[in-house]
Design a protein around this motif. Structure first.
Motif, PDB file in Angstrom:
ATOM      1  N   LEU A 286      49.734  45.513  45.425  1.00  0.00           N
ATOM      2  CA  LEU A 286      50.287  45.388  44.203  1.00  0.00           C
ATOM      3  C   LEU A 286      51.698  45.864  44.416  1.00  0.00           C
ATOM      4  O   LEU A 286      52.643  45.185  43.377  1.00  0.00           O
ATOM      5  N   GLU A 287      52.189  46.746  45.086  1.00  0.00           N
ATOM      6  CA  GLU A 287      53.214  47.243  44.974  1.00  0.00           C
ATOM      7  C   GLU A 287      54.491  46.078  45.606  1.00  0.00           C
ATOM      8  O   GLU A 287      55.560  45.861  44.987  1.00  0.00           O
ATOM      9  N   ASP A 288      54.236  45.248  46.571  1.00  0.00           N
ATOM     10  CA  ASP A 288      54.679  44.171  46.993  1.00  0.00           C
ATOM     11  C   ASP A 288      54.924  43.152  46.043  1.00  0.00           C
ATOM     12  O   ASP A 288      56.095  42.375  45.969  1.00  0.00           O
ATOM     13  N   LEU A 289      54.026  42.919  45.106  1.00  0.00           N
ATOM     14  CA  LEU A 289      54.303  41.984  44.002  1.00  0.00           C
ATOM     15  C   LEU A 289      54.933  42.373  42.856  1.00  0.00           C
ATOM     16  O   LEU A 289      55.447  41.702  42.031  1.00  0.00           O
ATOM     17  N   GLY A 290      55.198  43.647  42.840  1.00  0.00           N
ATOM     18  CA  GLY A 290      55.564  44.341  41.617  1.00  0.00           C
ATOM     19  C   GLY A 290      54.883  44.386  40.445  1.00  0.00           C
ATOM     20  O   GLY A 290      55.353  44.480  39.326  1.00  0.00           O
ATOM     21  N   VAL A 291      53.551  44.567  40.805  1.00  0.00           N
ATOM     22  CA  VAL A 291      52.666  44.667  39.603  1.00  0.00           C
ATOM     23  C   VAL A 291      53.020  45.862  38.806  1.00  0.00           C
ATOM     24  O   VAL A 291      52.729  47.160  39.508  1.00  0.00           O
ATOM     25  N   LYS A 292      52.981  45.940  37.383  1.00  0.00           N
ATOM     26  CA  LYS A 292      53.010  47.449  36.679  1.00  0.00           C
ATOM     27  C   LYS A 292      51.570  48.126  36.813  1.00  0.00           C
ATOM     28  O   LYS A 292      50.838  47.465  36.329  1.00  0.00           O
ATOM     29  N   VAL A 293      51.856  48.969  37.304  1.00  0.00           N
ATOM     30  CA  VAL A 293      50.762  50.066  36.981  1.00  0.00           C
ATOM     31  C   VAL A 293      50.907  51.529  36.295  1.00  0.00           C
ATOM     32  O   VAL A 293      52.054  52.130  36.752  1.00  0.00           O
ATOM     33  N   ASP A 294      50.139  51.963  35.484  1.00  0.00           N
ATOM     34  CA  ASP A 294      50.324  53.065  34.990  1.00  0.00           C
ATOM     35  C   ASP A 294      49.260  54.008  34.932  1.00  0.00           C
ATOM     36  O   ASP A 294      48.089  53.842  34.440  1.00  0.00           O
ATOM     37  N   ARG A 295      49.582  55.237  35.867  1.00  0.00           N
ATOM     38  CA  ARG A 295      48.582  55.982  36.242  1.00  0.00           C
ATOM     39  C   ARG A 295      47.322  55.552  36.526  1.00  0.00           C
ATOM     40  O   ARG A 295      46.224  55.753  36.055  1.00  0.00           O
ATOM     41  N   SER A 296      47.256  54.725  37.657  1.00  0.00           N
ATOM     42  CA  SER A 296      46.353  54.152  38.387  1.00  0.00           C
ATOM     43  C   SER A 296      45.855  52.782  37.639  1.00  0.00           C
ATOM     44  O   SER A 296      44.750  52.403  38.168  1.00  0.00           O
ATOM     45  N   HIS A 297      46.360  52.383  36.558  1.00  0.00           N
ATOM     46  CA  HIS A 297      45.758  51.387  35.782  1.00  0.00           C
ATOM     47  C   HIS A 297      46.721  50.461  35.691  1.00  0.00           C
ATOM     48  O   HIS A 297      47.909  50.592  35.440  1.00  0.00           O
ATOM     49  N   VAL A 298      46.286  48.973  35.662  1.00  0.00           N
ATOM     50  CA  VAL A 298      47.193  47.776  35.772  1.00  0.00           C
ATOM     51  C   VAL A 298      47.334  47.543  34.421  1.00  0.00           C
ATOM     52  O   VAL A 298      46.481  47.688  33.453  1.00  0.00           O
ATOM     53  N   THR A 299      48.776  47.474  34.067  1.00  0.00           N
ATOM     54  CA  THR A 299      49.266  47.044  32.797  1.00  0.00           C
ATOM     55  C   THR A 299      49.017  45.560  32.432  1.00  0.00           C
ATOM     56  O   THR A 299      49.421  44.631  33.003  1.00  0.00           O
ATOM     57  N   VAL A 300      48.286  45.345  31.032  1.00  0.00           N
ATOM     58  CA  VAL A 300      48.075  43.948  30.604  1.00  0.00           C
ATOM     59  C   VAL A 300      48.277  43.558  29.390  1.00  0.00           C
ATOM     60  O   VAL A 300      48.227  44.599  28.646  1.00  0.00           O
ATOM     61  N   ASP A 301      48.462  42.441  28.766  1.00  0.00           N
ATOM     62  CA  ASP A 301      48.348  42.144  27.609  1.00  0.00           C
ATOM     63  C   ASP A 301      47.062  41.891  27.027  1.00  0.00           C
ATOM     64  O   ASP A 301      46.120  42.215  27.497  1.00  0.00           O
ATOM     65  N   GLY A 302      46.801  41.587  25.669  1.00  0.00           N
ATOM     66  CA  GLY A 302      45.873  41.187  25.182  1.00  0.00           C
ATOM     67  C   GLY A 302      44.739  40.350  25.786  1.00  0.00           C
ATOM     68  O   GLY A 302      43.771  39.845  25.212  1.00  0.00           O
ATOM     69  N   PHE A 303      45.448  39.410  26.608  1.00  0.00           N
ATOM     70  CA  PHE A 303      44.507  38.492  27.339  1.00  0.00           C
ATOM     71  C   PHE A 303      44.185  38.728  28.877  1.00  0.00           C
ATOM     72  O   PHE A 303      43.839  37.810  29.558  1.00  0.00           O
ATOM     73  N   GLY A 304      44.571  39.960  29.125  1.00  0.00           N
ATOM     74  CA  GLY A 304      44.480  40.197  30.668  1.00  0.00           C
ATOM     75  C   GLY A 304      45.588  39.742  31.627  1.00  0.00           C
ATOM     76  O   GLY A 304      45.451  40.053  32.750  1.00  0.00           O
ATOM     77  N   GLN A 305      46.512  39.272  31.102  1.00  0.00           N
ATOM     78  CA  GLN A 305      47.880  38.862  31.808  1.00  0.00           C
ATOM     79  C   GLN A 305      48.738  40.088  32.184  1.00  0.00           C
ATOM     80  O   GLN A 305      48.935  40.805  31.342  1.00  0.00           O
ATOM     81  N   THR A 306      49.107  40.087  33.435  1.00  0.00           N
ATOM     82  CA  THR A 306      49.909  41.044  34.063  1.00  0.00           C
ATOM     83  C   THR A 306      51.266  40.590  33.995  1.00  0.00           C
ATOM     84  O   THR A 306      51.629  39.610  33.551  1.00  0.00           O
ATOM     85  N   ASN A 307      52.235  41.479  34.481  1.00  0.00           N
ATOM     86  CA  ASN A 307      53.664  40.837  34.395  1.00  0.00           C
ATOM     87  C   ASN A 307      54.106  39.993  35.375  1.00  0.00           C
ATOM     88  O   ASN A 307      54.979  39.525  35.615  1.00  0.00           O
ATOM     89  N   VAL A 308      52.981  39.820  36.258  1.00  0.00           N
ATOM     90  CA  VAL A 308      53.404  38.796  37.284  1.00  0.00           C
ATOM     91  C   VAL A 308      52.736  37.478  36.968  1.00  0.00           C
ATOM     92  O   VAL A 308      51.418  37.409  36.636  1.00  0.00           O
ATOM     93  N   PRO A 309      53.225  36.249  37.025  1.00  0.00           N
ATOM     94  CA  PRO A 309      52.503  34.841  36.697  1.00  0.00           C
ATOM     95  C   PRO A 309      51.481  34.817  37.698  1.00  0.00           C
ATOM     96  O   PRO A 309      51.390  34.727  38.791  1.00  0.00           O
ATOM     97  N   GLY A 310      50.154  34.244  36.988  1.00  0.00           N
ATOM     98  CA  GLY A 310      49.256  33.778  37.446  1.00  0.00           C
ATOM     99  C   GLY A 310      48.217  34.982  37.950  1.00  0.00           C
ATOM    100  O   GLY A 310      47.157  34.694  38.300  1.00  0.00           O
ATOM    101  N   LEU A 311      48.648  36.195  37.654  1.00  0.00           N
ATOM    102  CA  LEU A 311      47.706  37.207  38.151  1.00  0.00           C
ATOM    103  C   LEU A 311      47.279  38.064  36.729  1.00  0.00           C
ATOM    104  O   LEU A 311      47.967  38.187  35.818  1.00  0.00           O
ATOM    105  N   TYR A 312      45.801  38.097  36.558  1.00  0.00           N
ATOM    106  CA  TYR A 312      45.163  38.846  35.557  1.00  0.00           C
ATOM    107  C   TYR A 312      44.466  40.196  35.985  1.00  0.00           C
ATOM    108  O   TYR A 312      44.197  40.068  37.099  1.00  0.00           O
ATOM    109  N   ALA A 313      44.127  41.123  35.196  1.00  0.00           N
ATOM    110  CA  ALA A 313      43.135  42.200  35.476  1.00  0.00           C
ATOM    111  C   ALA A 313      42.567  42.503  34.247  1.00  0.00           C
ATOM    112  O   ALA A 313      42.906  42.456  33.114  1.00  0.00           O
ATOM    113  N   ILE A 314      41.181  42.851  34.538  1.00  0.00           N
ATOM    114  CA  ILE A 314      40.232  43.262  33.453  1.00  0.00           C
ATOM    115  C   ILE A 314      39.431  44.407  33.791  1.00  0.00           C
ATOM    116  O   ILE A 314      39.532  44.876  35.014  1.00  0.00           O
TER     117      ILE A 314
END
Length: 470
Positions: A286-314
């Motif tokens: 995740l670090e190399d991709l620049g994925v936003k993580v807040d206190r060990s949890h991946v940050t997503v919008d209301g549809f599971g989309q992360t800040n990286v295109p094509g990458l989701y988390a649930i």
């Protein structure tokens, strides 16, 4: 040449496998990556096996109190190995069921540990198989459903050691029945284990840092639970923390430090850690991709989309509430959005919480205090189990159902329950909230007699001064 898919799901827990199945139903070529057993922690080491253990303790309790039902059961005892074996068999059976469902829905299952590398239109998934070799997978979309694990407190020496200090996983497969057990944390996980071991005969102490147990529940429910646990012989210490531990030959000493008062040191056979969880974000790239993580949890919008295109988390990976049904729903919302459908953005306002201790606890929506804090003028209804014929017939007369309504609109703001089978009853109020029913529709609904569900009707009636049986 990398294998290509429309969607790759990393993790096969109740979020991941449900998302993969729904994706395949929607016509997406889907793969799921799992490093351990299908079904994830919930099915193999959480939700399901703990319920099997708790069911055993419930039957054991009833057998010991058979006389109250006009029955005789003498010399009641248990075989710990057999108790654990039953729990493990049930988990294994359901894991096999997940495998069947994935195959039926044409989802490709890939065994191994996944990590991400930069790629387009979504990150690549590199899977290290059990043979140590890497396989490169590509997809238009990648979903992370890697879940979470128990939080530890290294500074206090509270790290699982496989002997004296247990996480939930070790507590599910005990090598011995502890005579004296310390449970640290009084959320759902801690209270469930405290309830199981207490019912099976252990001397149980629960330590909670907050000023009351089950701190996310309504205060009245917490108070009733505390009264019931203490009546059963459980020791509960609130507003306190375990300052340090010292393992010995056969026991472990724990120093408990209250916020106000003198610290004490006692010896225990085992300690169960239940102080929350942290997301499994490590070794994913995740670090190399620049994925936003807040206190060990991946940050997503209301549809599971992360800040990286094509990458989701649930699921648990994205934060509270850490519940299997929340993860499953998130997975479906995310996949339907990917497939071009128009799902509602995921929200947590109507997710029920259930704790399978004895007595059971369940809730949905706002507590009375939270409803007032957010500016609502409220009407509160209550109905006790002692007023319900079915509860008395079951020999379960202790408990309460509490409802919180907006006084002006009649909106059901929250419902809170303690007592027999409330984890099944709560869904009625969840449906009512989802359908935006008001007190009028609930009052006019006919509830069958004799059932525990009648108390749901009576609690609603009580909020508006119309209770019949109380």
């Amino acid at each position: 040449m990398a294998d290509k898919f429309d969607l790759i799901v990393v993790g096969s827990g109740p979020g991941g496998y449900v998302a993969a199945i729904r994706a395949s139903q929607l016509g997406l070529k889907t793969a799921i990556v799992e490093r351990d057993a299908l079904g994830g922690v919930c099915l193999n080491w959480g939700c399901i096996p703990t319920k099997a253990l708790l069911r055993t303790s419930e039957v054991y309790h009833n057998m010991k109190h058979a006389e109250a039902f006009g029955l005789k059961a003498e010399g009641v005892s248990f075989d710990l190995d057999a108790v654990v074996k039953r729990s493990r068999q049930i988990a294994g059976q359901l894991s096999g069921g997940v495998k069947h469902l994935l195959k039926k829905n044409k989802v490709t299952v890939i065994e191994g540990e996944g990590r991400l590398e930069k790629g387009k239109p979504a990150p690549k998934v590199i899977v290290k198989g059990k043979d140590g070799k890497d396989t490169s997978l590509e997809a238009k979309h990648v979903m992370l459903a890697t879940g979470a694990r128990a939080r530890t407190i290294p500074q206090a020496g509270l790290e699982p050691d496989g002997k004296f200090i247990w996480t939930a996983k070790e507590a599910m497969v005990p090598d011995t029945m502890p005579k004296k057990l310390l449970v640290i944390g009084s959320g759902a996980i801690g209270i469930e284990f405290a309830s199981f071991y207490k019912t099976m005969g252990a001397d149980v102490t629960v330590v909670e840092m907050m000023d009351r147990i089950l701190p996310v529940e309504d205060e009245e429910i917490s108070a009733m639970a505390l009264k019931s646990f203490k009546k059963d012989g459980m020791k509960v210490i609130t507003g306190a923390a375990v300052d340090s531990v010292k393992p010995g030959k056969d026991t472990i000493q724990a120093t408990i430090k209250p916020k106000d008062g003198k610290q004490t040191t006692e010896s225990y056979d085992r300690i169960v850690l239940a102080i929350g969880i942290v997301g499994n974000v490590e070794n994913l790239g995740l670090e190399d991709l620049g994925v936003k993580v807040d206190r060990s949890h991946v940050t997503v919008d209301g549809f599971g989309q992360t800040n990286v295109p094509g990458l989701y988390a649930i699921g648990d990976l994205t934060g509270p509430p850490w519940l299997a049904h929340k993860a499953s729903h998130e997975g479906i919302v995310c996949v339907e959005k990917i497939a071009g459908k128009n799902p509602h953005a995921f929200e947590t306002w109507n997710i029920p919480g259930c704790t399978y201790c004895r007595p059971q606890i369940a809730s949905v929506g706002l507590t009375e205090a939270k409803a007032k804090e957010t500016g609502h003028d409220v009407k509160v209804g209550r109905f006790p189990f002692i007023g319900n014929g079915k509860a008395i017939a079951l020999g379960e007369p202790e408990g309460m159902i509490k409802t919180v309504f907006d006084a002006k609109t009649g909106e059901l703001l929250g419902a809170h329950m303690i007592g027999a089978e409330v984890t099944e009853l709560i869904q009625g109020y969840v449906v009512a909230r989802q359908g935006e029913l008001t007190e009028g529709e609930l009052m006019e609904t006919v509830f069958p007699h004799p059932t525990l569900s009648e108390m749901m009707h009576e609690s609603t009636l009580d909020a508006f001064g119309r209770a019949i049986h109380y």
